[in-house]
Design a protein around this motif. Structure first.
Motif, PDB file in Angstrom:
ATOM      1  N   ALA A  63       2.077  -9.238 -26.790  1.00 56.55           N
ATOM      2  CA  ALA A  63       1.860  -7.788 -26.865  1.00 56.55           C
ATOM      3  C   ALA A  63       2.643  -7.048 -25.786  1.00 56.55           C
ATOM      4  CB  ALA A  63       0.374  -7.489 -26.743  1.00 56.55           C
ATOM      5  N   LYS A  64       2.717  -7.614 -24.574  1.00 56.51           N
ATOM      6  CA  LYS A  64       3.398  -6.934 -23.474  1.00 56.51           C
ATOM      7  C   LYS A  64       4.913  -6.984 -23.627  1.00 56.51           C
ATOM      8  CE  LYS A  64      -0.346  -5.604 -21.599  1.00 56.51           C
ATOM      9  NZ  LYS A  64      -0.695  -4.159 -21.662  1.00 56.51           N
ATOM     10  N   ARG A  65       5.427  -7.995 -24.297  1.00 55.70           N
ATOM     11  CA  ARG A  65       6.869  -8.006 -24.585  1.00 55.70           C
ATOM     12  C   ARG A  65       7.226  -6.862 -25.535  1.00 55.70           C
ATOM     13  NH1 ARG A  65      10.147 -11.511 -22.615  1.00 55.70           N
ATOM     14  NH2 ARG A  65       9.571 -13.658 -22.080  1.00 55.70           N
ATOM     15  N   GLN A  66       6.337  -6.596 -26.475  1.00 57.96           N
ATOM     16  CA  GLN A  66       6.598  -5.543 -27.459  1.00 57.96           C
ATOM     17  C   GLN A  66       6.297  -4.157 -26.913  1.00 57.96           C
ATOM     18  OE1 GLN A  66       4.081  -6.834 -30.667  1.00 57.96           O
ATOM     19  NE2 GLN A  66       5.450  -8.493 -31.309  1.00 57.96           N
ATOM     20  N   HIS A  67       5.251  -4.060 -26.097  1.00 60.76           N
ATOM     21  CA  HIS A  67       4.830  -2.759 -25.571  1.00 60.76           C
ATOM     22  C   HIS A  67       4.495  -2.903 -24.077  1.00 60.76           C
ATOM     23  CE1 HIS A  67       4.616  -1.325 -29.707  1.00 60.76           C
ATOM     24  NE2 HIS A  67       3.857  -2.359 -30.006  1.00 60.76           N
ATOM     25  N   PRO A  68       5.506  -2.881 -23.208  1.00 61.94           N
ATOM     26  CA  PRO A  68       5.247  -3.026 -21.766  1.00 61.94           C
ATOM     27  C   PRO A  68       4.387  -1.881 -21.245  1.00 61.94           C
ATOM     28  CG  PRO A  68       7.616  -3.042 -22.269  1.00 61.94           C
ATOM     29  CD  PRO A  68       6.904  -2.709 -23.520  1.00 61.94           C
ATOM     30  N   GLY A  69       3.629  -2.185 -20.195  1.00 62.56           N
ATOM     31  CA  GLY A  69       2.777  -1.178 -19.579  1.00 62.56           C
ATOM     32  C   GLY A  69       2.849  -1.261 -18.067  1.00 62.56           C
ATOM     33  N   ASP A  70       1.959  -0.541 -17.429  1.00 61.48           N
ATOM     34  CA  ASP A  70       1.891  -0.538 -15.962  1.00 61.48           C
ATOM     35  C   ASP A  70       0.921  -1.635 -15.539  1.00 61.48           C
ATOM     36  OD1 ASP A  70       2.316   0.208 -13.368  1.00 61.48           O
ATOM     37  OD2 ASP A  70       0.935   1.907 -13.412  1.00 61.48           O
ATOM     38  N   ASP A  71       1.287  -2.878 -15.776  1.00 58.89           N
ATOM     39  CA  ASP A  71       0.375  -3.986 -15.553  1.00 58.89           C
ATOM     40  C   ASP A  71       1.162  -5.226 -15.119  1.00 58.89           C
ATOM     41  OD1 ASP A  71       1.367  -5.153 -18.050  1.00 58.89           O
ATOM     42  OD2 ASP A  71       0.104  -3.679 -19.062  1.00 58.89           O
ATOM     43  N   LEU A  72       0.434  -6.225 -14.710  1.00 65.39           N
ATOM     44  CA  LEU A  72       1.052  -7.424 -14.152  1.00 65.39           C
ATOM     45  C   LEU A  72       1.926  -8.173 -15.164  1.00 65.39           C
ATOM     46  CD1 LEU A  72       1.080  -9.156 -11.492  1.00 65.39           C
ATOM     47  CD2 LEU A  72      -0.676 -10.536 -12.559  1.00 65.39           C
ATOM     48  N   PRO A  73       1.462  -8.437 -16.397  1.00 61.15           N
ATOM     49  CA  PRO A  73       2.329  -9.148 -17.333  1.00 61.15           C
ATOM     50  C   PRO A  73       3.662  -8.429 -17.568  1.00 61.15           C
ATOM     51  CG  PRO A  73       0.090  -9.049 -18.185  1.00 61.15           C
ATOM     52  CD  PRO A  73       0.139  -8.157 -16.992  1.00 61.15           C
ATOM     53  N   SER A  74       3.626  -7.106 -17.690  1.00 64.68           N
ATOM     54  CA  SER A  74       4.858  -6.343 -17.916  1.00 64.68           C
ATOM     55  C   SER A  74       5.792  -6.447 -16.716  1.00 64.68           C
ATOM     56  CB  SER A  74       4.518  -4.876 -18.195  1.00 64.68           C
ATOM     57  OG  SER A  74       3.675  -4.758 -19.325  1.00 64.68           O
ATOM     58  N   TYR A  75       5.229  -6.422 -15.510  1.00 66.70           N
ATOM     59  CA  TYR A  75       6.061  -6.547 -14.309  1.00 66.70           C
ATOM     60  C   TYR A  75       6.657  -7.943 -14.190  1.00 66.70           C
ATOM     61  CZ  TYR A  75       4.225  -2.048 -12.686  1.00 66.70           C
ATOM     62  OH  TYR A  75       3.913  -0.719 -12.574  1.00 66.70           O
ATOM     63  N   MET A  76       5.930  -8.962 -14.632  1.00 68.40           N
ATOM     64  CA  MET A  76       6.476 -10.316 -14.594  1.00 68.40           C
ATOM     65  C   MET A  76       7.634 -10.456 -15.576  1.00 68.40           C
ATOM     66  SD  MET A  76       3.328 -12.954 -13.965  1.00 68.40           S
ATOM     67  CE  MET A  76       4.492 -14.236 -13.487  1.00 68.40           C
TER      68      MET A  76
ATOM     69  N   HIS B 143       0.799  -1.225   0.000  1.00 62.41           N
ATOM     70  CA  HIS B 143       0.000   0.000   0.000  1.00 62.41           C
ATOM     71  C   HIS B 143       0.832   1.276   0.000  1.00 62.41           C
ATOM     72  CE1 HIS B 143      -3.812  -2.221   1.622  1.00 62.41           C
ATOM     73  NE2 HIS B 143      -3.477  -2.548   0.397  1.00 62.41           N
ATOM     74  N   SER B 144       2.139   1.165   0.188  1.00 64.46           N
ATOM     75  CA  SER B 144       2.991   2.356   0.093  1.00 64.46           C
ATOM     76  C   SER B 144       3.335   2.688  -1.359  1.00 64.46           C
ATOM     77  CB  SER B 144       4.286   2.149   0.883  1.00 64.46           C
ATOM     78  OG  SER B 144       5.106   1.152   0.266  1.00 64.46           O
ATOM     79  N   GLN B 145       3.000   1.769  -2.279  1.00 62.31           N
ATOM     80  CA  GLN B 145       3.329   1.973  -3.687  1.00 62.31           C
ATOM     81  C   GLN B 145       2.172   2.665  -4.412  1.00 62.31           C
ATOM     82  OE1 GLN B 145       6.393   1.179  -5.039  1.00 62.31           O
ATOM     83  NE2 GLN B 145       6.866   0.796  -2.868  1.00 62.31           N
ATOM     84  N   PRO B 146       2.490   3.531  -5.379  1.00 67.00           N
ATOM     85  CA  PRO B 146       1.414   4.240  -6.105  1.00 67.00           C
ATOM     86  C   PRO B 146       0.504   3.292  -6.880  1.00 67.00           C
ATOM     87  CG  PRO B 146       3.568   4.609  -7.136  1.00 67.00           C
ATOM     88  CD  PRO B 146       3.829   3.965  -5.817  1.00 67.00           C
ATOM     89  N   GLN B 147       1.043   2.186  -7.389  1.00 63.66           N
ATOM     90  CA  GLN B 147       0.199   1.238  -8.128  1.00 63.66           C
ATOM     91  C   GLN B 147      -0.888   0.658  -7.227  1.00 63.66           C
ATOM     92  OE1 GLN B 147       3.509   1.227  -8.003  1.00 63.66           O
ATOM     93  NE2 GLN B 147       4.431   0.769 -10.004  1.00 63.66           N
ATOM     94  N   ALA B 148      -0.527   0.346  -5.976  1.00 67.39           N
ATOM     95  CA  ALA B 148      -1.506  -0.208  -5.039  1.00 67.39           C
ATOM     96  C   ALA B 148      -2.546   0.838  -4.665  1.00 67.39           C
ATOM     97  CB  ALA B 148      -0.799  -0.727  -3.787  1.00 67.39           C
ATOM     98  N   GLN B 149      -2.115   2.080  -4.506  1.00 64.60           N
ATOM     99  CA  GLN B 149      -3.049   3.138  -4.151  1.00 64.60           C
ATOM    100  C   GLN B 149      -4.036   3.405  -5.286  1.00 64.60           C
ATOM    101  OE1 GLN B 149      -0.456   6.397  -3.088  1.00 64.60           O
ATOM    102  NE2 GLN B 149       0.595   5.178  -1.525  1.00 64.60           N
ATOM    103  N   LEU B 150      -3.542   3.417  -6.517  1.00 65.14           N
ATOM    104  CA  LEU B 150      -4.429   3.606  -7.662  1.00 65.14           C
ATOM    105  C   LEU B 150      -5.377   2.426  -7.823  1.00 65.14           C
ATOM    106  CD1 LEU B 150      -1.915   5.104 -10.246  1.00 65.14           C
ATOM    107  CD2 LEU B 150      -3.834   6.293  -9.163  1.00 65.14           C
ATOM    108  N   LEU B 151      -4.871   1.225  -7.566  1.00 67.24           N
ATOM    109  CA  LEU B 151      -5.726   0.052  -7.678  1.00 67.24           C
ATOM    110  C   LEU B 151      -6.843   0.101  -6.644  1.00 67.24           C
ATOM    111  CD1 LEU B 151      -6.308  -2.690  -8.964  1.00 67.24           C
ATOM    112  CD2 LEU B 151      -4.768  -3.723  -7.262  1.00 67.24           C
ATOM    113  N   GLU B 152      -6.518   0.512  -5.424  1.00 64.76           N
ATOM    114  CA  GLU B 152      -7.551   0.608  -4.394  1.00 64.76           C
ATOM    115  C   GLU B 152      -8.633   1.604  -4.807  1.00 64.76           C
ATOM    116  OE1 GLU B 152      -8.103   1.782   0.343  1.00 64.76           O
ATOM    117  OE2 GLU B 152      -6.102   1.433  -0.487  1.00 64.76           O
TER     118      GLU B 152
END
Length: 445
Positions: free
Chosen positions: A206-219, A114-123
């Motif tokens: 698609a995420k290998r070619q164009h990473p985003g702010d999402d779970l597949p890109s983070y993996m 919850h200290s991360q901006p991604q978690a705050q935006l998700l909430e």
């Protein structure tokens, strides 16, 4: 020995008495027939925990360890076979399992810390999704009838899945519906798995070619050496976790509206305790996928041969008198020693995410509704027939919205994976098949 069928109409309606009868006849491990395949069904808490912890390294989830399958005696059209052929970290062992779970841990961290901006935006997004869904109910007036399973609990995690995976809304709907088909072991389970695998492979590419702010890109960032096949198979796990979450939301609501003790914990703001008690009393993942001993092993009153399938029942373990009898039913906080999230090397890595979604869903529902009354007694609720999940097919309720309810947005739609304004994006949301379906449910009642 002769075995009886586990998945009967009685079991679908109320598995508790079946667990008790099996325990009384066989002890903590019983031989049963699972859709034509003989398995060992474990109902004892200590035995389930022992296998989950796997301290001796004897228990494998790899389908290659299944002797009958290796010998070709499991029918190719057995409806549960696609579940065991996913070949991802849920069934891996050794170095492969450690590698894949490490990627999951790193990829989930931004969304669970919850200290991360991604978690705050998700909430914030989860709260908005919940309010949007309740807003559709509000369009019909301040009072009415609703199916909270179809109109709230199941679509909410779907929206979260779309956001985390980076799918478009419509594509995400197709994926989650196929996840349901596979989990429920219906006649089209095999075809559903093939569609799911294709969808996840397409997403991984698609995420290998164009990473985003999402779970597949983070993996991918966590482990660049992941192959497309490995990544696609791992991503198949997320919608399944969120289907678990949908069932937990329903189970919490049922417990709150039918159990005064649960209502009391919710009314004093102890939402985490409310969720924990529901997971203990009625775990959504009632039975776990098979384990196979790699050598003959004594379990309960029997010796289980190497390669025999063993099915662990979390629901039965929670009701085991050796466990349940030692609990203080009047304690302010219920035990966290339950097995709803698993244990050992395959324990759920997304527990915090699933708990957060459930907590927000329940909070928003009971904040926005002044009254929720079940339309059916708890013992008459319709459950989905599934070997694994304890999930409601529908949850009919009578509701009354609170006077201070948040107005439904004029252009409510399934939120996109990124913020969208008006114009074409708004028009796409308004045409969402899911949103049209939900409005159709409201009008059809």
């Amino acid at each position: 020995m002769s075995v009886e069928a586990l998945l009967t109409r009685d079991y679908d309606a109320n598995p508790g008495p079946v667990h008790e009868r099996l325990r009384a006849e066989y002890g903590p491990v019983a031989p049963v027939d699972l859709l034509g395949v003989p398995v060992w069904f474990v109902t004892g808490y200590e035995e389930v925990l022992h296998v989950l912890q796997n301290k001796g390294g004897i228990w494998s989830k790899n389908v290659d360890r299944w002797r009958a399958h290796a010998e070709g005696s499991v029918p190719a059209d057995w409806p549960l076979l696609p579940v065991f052929q996913v070949n991802n970290s849920a069934f891996a062992e050794g170095a492969t399992q450690h590698k894949l779970r490490a990627a999951w841990t790193k990829a989930l961290a931004p969304f669970q810390d919850h200290s991360q901006p991604q978690a705050q935006l998700l909430e914030q997004a989860i709260r908005q999704y919940a309010d949007d869904l309740i807003g559709v109910l509000a369009e019909g007036g301040p009072t009415g009838w609703a199916d909270l399973a179809a109109q709230y609990a199941r679509p909410l995690p779907l929206m979260v899945a779309n956001r985390l995976l980076g799918f478009t809304a419509a594509r995400g709907e197709e994926v989650v519906m196929d996840i349901w088909r596979m989990i429920d072991a219906g006649p089209d389970a095999a075809a559903a798995f093939q569609r799911l695998y294709a969808a996840m492979t397409e997403l991984a590419t698609a995420k290998r070619q164009h990473p985003g702010d999402d779970l597949p890109s983070y993996m991918i960032a966590a482990d660049p050496d992941l192959t497309l096949d490995e990544l696609a198979r791992e991503l198949l796990m997320l919608p399944g976790l969120l289907d678990f979450t949908a069932s937990l939301v329903c189970n919490v609501v049922v417990e709150v509206v039918s159990n005064p003790a649960m209502w009391e914990t919710l009314s004093v703001g102890a939402i985490d305790e409310t969720v924990n008690r529901a997971a203990l009393l009625n775990p959504p993942m009632a039975n776990l996928t098979f384990r196979f001993p790699m050598a003959d092993v004594k379990l309960g009153n029997y010796t289980v041969a190497a390669g025999d399938p063993v099915m662990l029942s979390v629901a039965a373990a929670h009701a085991d008198p050796r466990f349940a009898g030692a609990l203080d039913q009047h304690a302010i906080r219920s035990t966290r020693a339950h097995l709803a999230w698993g244990a050992g090397p395959h324990a759920c890595l997304g527990q915090r995410l699933a708990t957060q979604i459930t907590t927000i869903a329940v909070q928003r529902l009971f904040t926005r509704c002044a009254k929720l009354k079940p339309a059916l007694p708890p013992d008459q609720l319709p459950w989905r027939p599934s070997p694994f999940m304890r999930a409601l097919r529908s949850l009919p309720v009578q509701y009354e919205l609170a006077a201070s309810r948040v107005p439904a947005p004029a252009d409510a739609g399934v939120p996109e994976t990124r913020p969208a304004g008006g114009g074409e994006a708004a028009e796409q949301r308004s045409r969402s098949p899911l949103w049209s379906f939900l409005r159709g449910l409201r009008r059809g009642r």
